[in-house]
Write a protein that holds these residues in place. Structure first.
Motif, PDB file in Angstrom:
ATOM      1  N   ARG A  35       4.340  -1.368   5.500  1.00 26.65           N
ATOM      2  CA  ARG A  35       5.477  -2.245   5.753  1.00 26.65           C
ATOM      3  C   ARG A  35       6.573  -1.987   4.711  1.00 26.65           C
ATOM      4  O   ARG A  35       7.763  -1.904   5.044  1.00 26.65           O
ATOM      5  CB  ARG A  35       5.038  -3.713   5.716  1.00 26.65           C
ATOM      6  CG  ARG A  35       6.158  -4.711   5.837  1.00 26.65           C
ATOM      7  CD  ARG A  35       6.883  -4.520   7.161  1.00 26.65           C
ATOM      8  NE  ARG A  35       8.100  -5.281   7.195  1.00 26.65           N
ATOM      9  CZ  ARG A  35       8.401  -6.148   8.126  1.00 26.65           C
ATOM     10  NH1 ARG A  35       7.576  -6.354   9.115  1.00 26.65           N
ATOM     11  NH2 ARG A  35       9.525  -6.790   8.083  1.00 26.65           N
ATOM     12  N   THR A  36       6.163  -1.831   3.458  1.00 28.01           N
ATOM     13  CA  THR A  36       7.130  -1.551   2.402  1.00 28.01           C
ATOM     14  C   THR A  36       7.835  -0.222   2.657  1.00 28.01           C
ATOM     15  O   THR A  36       9.056  -0.124   2.520  1.00 28.01           O
ATOM     16  CB  THR A  36       6.422  -1.517   1.036  1.00 28.01           C
ATOM     17  OG1 THR A  36       5.770  -2.772   0.828  1.00 28.01           O
ATOM     18  CG2 THR A  36       7.395  -1.263  -0.091  1.00 28.01           C
ATOM     19  N   ALA A  62       7.819  -9.992  -0.324  1.00 28.66           N
ATOM     20  CA  ALA A  62       6.590  -9.199  -0.397  1.00 28.66           C
ATOM     21  C   ALA A  62       5.946  -9.324  -1.772  1.00 28.66           C
ATOM     22  O   ALA A  62       4.720  -9.451  -1.880  1.00 28.66           O
ATOM     23  CB  ALA A  62       6.891  -7.734  -0.084  1.00 28.66           C
ATOM     24  N   ASP A  63       6.764  -9.327  -2.825  1.00 29.75           N
ATOM     25  CA  ASP A  63       6.222  -9.483  -4.179  1.00 29.75           C
ATOM     26  C   ASP A  63       5.576 -10.850  -4.370  1.00 29.75           C
ATOM     27  O   ASP A  63       4.501 -10.964  -4.969  1.00 29.75           O
ATOM     28  CB  ASP A  63       7.320  -9.281  -5.222  1.00 29.75           C
ATOM     29  CG  ASP A  63       7.801  -7.847  -5.306  1.00 29.75           C
ATOM     30  OD1 ASP A  63       7.085  -6.949  -4.794  1.00 29.75           O
ATOM     31  OD2 ASP A  63       8.891  -7.616  -5.868  1.00 29.75           O
ATOM     32  N   ASN A  84       4.328 -12.768  -1.968  1.00 29.47           N
ATOM     33  CA  ASN A  84       3.106 -12.783  -1.170  1.00 29.47           C
ATOM     34  C   ASN A  84       1.985 -12.023  -1.865  1.00 29.47           C
ATOM     35  O   ASN A  84       0.836 -12.465  -1.876  1.00 29.47           O
ATOM     36  CB  ASN A  84       3.347 -12.191   0.219  1.00 29.47           C
ATOM     37  CG  ASN A  84       4.134 -13.120   1.106  1.00 29.47           C
ATOM     38  OD1 ASN A  84       4.183 -14.323   0.862  1.00 29.47           O
ATOM     39  ND2 ASN A  84       4.758 -12.582   2.126  1.00 29.47           N
ATOM     40  N   ARG A  85       2.309 -10.880  -2.434  1.00 29.92           N
ATOM     41  CA  ARG A  85       1.304 -10.081  -3.136  1.00 29.92           C
ATOM     42  C   ARG A  85       0.760 -10.841  -4.343  1.00 29.92           C
ATOM     43  O   ARG A  85      -0.437 -10.878  -4.585  1.00 29.92           O
ATOM     44  CB  ARG A  85       1.892  -8.741  -3.557  1.00 29.92           C
ATOM     45  CG  ARG A  85       0.871  -7.757  -4.060  1.00 29.92           C
ATOM     46  CD  ARG A  85       1.469  -6.378  -4.343  1.00 29.92           C
ATOM     47  NE  ARG A  85       2.209  -5.831  -3.218  1.00 29.92           N
ATOM     48  CZ  ARG A  85       3.540  -5.731  -3.148  1.00 29.92           C
ATOM     49  NH1 ARG A  85       4.295  -6.111  -4.159  1.00 29.92           N
ATOM     50  NH2 ARG A  85       4.125  -5.224  -2.087  1.00 29.92           N
ATOM     51  N   ASP A  91      -1.497 -13.597  -3.104  1.00 33.32           N
ATOM     52  CA  ASP A  91      -2.773 -13.037  -2.654  1.00 33.32           C
ATOM     53  C   ASP A  91      -3.650 -12.630  -3.838  1.00 33.32           C
ATOM     54  O   ASP A  91      -4.856 -12.854  -3.823  1.00 33.32           O
ATOM     55  CB  ASP A  91      -2.546 -11.829  -1.745  1.00 33.32           C
ATOM     56  CG  ASP A  91      -1.944 -12.217  -0.403  1.00 33.32           C
ATOM     57  OD1 ASP A  91      -1.996 -13.419  -0.065  1.00 33.32           O
ATOM     58  OD2 ASP A  91      -1.418 -11.324   0.284  1.00 33.32           O
ATOM     59  N   ASP A 142       0.394  -3.532   4.099  1.00 37.64           N
ATOM     60  CA  ASP A 142       1.495  -3.962   3.235  1.00 37.64           C
ATOM     61  C   ASP A 142       2.270  -2.760   2.707  1.00 37.64           C
ATOM     62  O   ASP A 142       3.503  -2.776   2.655  1.00 37.64           O
ATOM     63  CB  ASP A 142       0.982  -4.802   2.061  1.00 37.64           C
ATOM     64  CG  ASP A 142       0.528  -6.189   2.490  1.00 37.64           C
ATOM     65  OD1 ASP A 142       0.882  -6.610   3.606  1.00 37.64           O
ATOM     66  OD2 ASP A 142      -0.185  -6.838   1.696  1.00 37.64           O
ATOM     67  N   GLU A 143       1.570  -1.707   2.312  1.00 42.49           N
ATOM     68  CA  GLU A 143       2.238  -0.496   1.830  1.00 42.49           C
ATOM     69  C   GLU A 143       3.055   0.152   2.939  1.00 42.49           C
ATOM     70  O   GLU A 143       4.185   0.596   2.713  1.00 42.49           O
ATOM     71  CB  GLU A 143       1.216   0.500   1.291  1.00 42.49           C
ATOM     72  CG  GLU A 143       0.566   0.076  -0.012  1.00 42.49           C
ATOM     73  CD  GLU A 143      -0.565   0.999  -0.438  1.00 42.49           C
ATOM     74  OE1 GLU A 143      -0.766   2.057   0.210  1.00 42.49           O
ATOM     75  OE2 GLU A 143      -1.246   0.655  -1.408  1.00 42.49           O
ATOM     76  N   ARG A 146      -5.504  -4.609   4.749  1.00 39.01           N
ATOM     77  CA  ARG A 146      -4.303  -5.417   4.567  1.00 39.01           C
ATOM     78  C   ARG A 146      -3.385  -4.775   3.539  1.00 39.01           C
ATOM     79  O   ARG A 146      -2.168  -4.719   3.720  1.00 39.01           O
ATOM     80  CB  ARG A 146      -4.667  -6.835   4.126  1.00 39.01           C
ATOM     81  CG  ARG A 146      -3.453  -7.748   4.010  1.00 39.01           C
ATOM     82  CD  ARG A 146      -3.775  -9.079   3.367  1.00 39.01           C
ATOM     83  NE  ARG A 146      -4.471  -8.956   2.113  1.00 39.01           N
ATOM     84  CZ  ARG A 146      -3.904  -8.626   0.949  1.00 39.01           C
ATOM     85  NH1 ARG A 146      -2.623  -8.358   0.901  1.00 39.01           N
ATOM     86  NH2 ARG A 146      -4.610  -8.550  -0.156  1.00 39.01           N
ATOM     87  N   LYS A 147      -3.948  -4.263   2.455  1.00 39.61           N
ATOM     88  CA  LYS A 147      -3.136  -3.598   1.439  1.00 39.61           C
ATOM     89  C   LYS A 147      -2.456  -2.355   2.011  1.00 39.61           C
ATOM     90  O   LYS A 147      -1.282  -2.088   1.717  1.00 39.61           O
ATOM     91  CB  LYS A 147      -3.988  -3.223   0.229  1.00 39.61           C
ATOM     92  CG  LYS A 147      -4.368  -4.421  -0.613  1.00 39.61           C
ATOM     93  CD  LYS A 147      -5.221  -4.023  -1.793  1.00 39.61           C
ATOM     94  CE  LYS A 147      -5.648  -5.264  -2.568  1.00 39.61           C
ATOM     95  NZ  LYS A 147      -6.551  -4.925  -3.681  1.00 39.61           N
ATOM     96  N   THR A 184      11.915  -7.558  -0.240  1.00 35.34           N
ATOM     97  CA  THR A 184      11.102  -7.086  -1.353  1.00 35.34           C
ATOM     98  C   THR A 184      10.607  -8.272  -2.169  1.00 35.34           C
ATOM     99  O   THR A 184       9.446  -8.321  -2.563  1.00 35.34           O
ATOM    100  CB  THR A 184      11.919  -6.144  -2.252  1.00 35.34           C
ATOM    101  OG1 THR A 184      12.468  -5.114  -1.448  1.00 35.34           O
ATOM    102  CG2 THR A 184      11.071  -5.545  -3.336  1.00 35.34           C
TER     103      THR A 184
END
Length: 144
Positions: free
Chosen positions: A100-101, A48-49, A51-52, A55, A97-98, A93-94, A45
């Motif tokens: 994947r989460t 991912a945060d 990376n977000r 981005d 990502d969702e 991509r978003k 997590t």
């Protein structure tokens, strides 16, 4: 991370042994292993945060510069098409990502369910052993 990983953020014999060994060799290593055991499941997590956020920062720079990181080609129709395609790809991509989460959360839930099932099996086996031991140790009555 697989569910059968030997070293995973959980209280397994391997992680406990590594923690104790880390404390014996150099105490910060033991402390790092303890932190991994306790908070290791949050690393995905956290990544991912980060990376977000990276981005989002990069996209804010692109938006300030006009047409993204690419210079104008001189053809307005092509530039519009390119910007639309880049926006579409960013949305895809978003979505990925969702997904994947959500998948990571699903895997955490499965791991928790498996751990719960193993614990319940352990408790049932333990209770069966204790009841078997109690039956075997019946106290004879004393006649007085």
């Amino acid at each position: 991370m697989t569910q059968t990983a030997l070293i995973r953020p959980a209280w397994t014999p391997a992680t406990i042994a590594l923690m104790v060994l880390g404390f014996m060799v150099f105490w910060p290593l033991g402390l790092a292993m303890l932190a991994y055991i306790i908070w290791g499941d949050r690393l995905d997590t956290f990544k991912a945060d980060v990376n977000r956020a990276t981005d989002d920062l990069a996209s804010s720079f692109r938006k300030k510069s006009g047409h993204g990181t690419y210079a104008s080609s001189g053809n307005a129709a092509f530039d519009d098409w390119r910007d639309n395609e880049l926006s579409r790809l960013d949305e895809e991509r978003k979505k990925l990502d969702e997904m994947r989460t959500e998948f990571d959360q699903h895997m955490r839930d499965l791991r928790m369910a498996r751990d719960r099932q193993e614990f319940e099996q352990f408790m049932a086996d333990r209770q069966a052993r204790q009841s078997k031991t109690k039956k075997g140790r019946s106290v004879p009555e004393i006649d007085g």
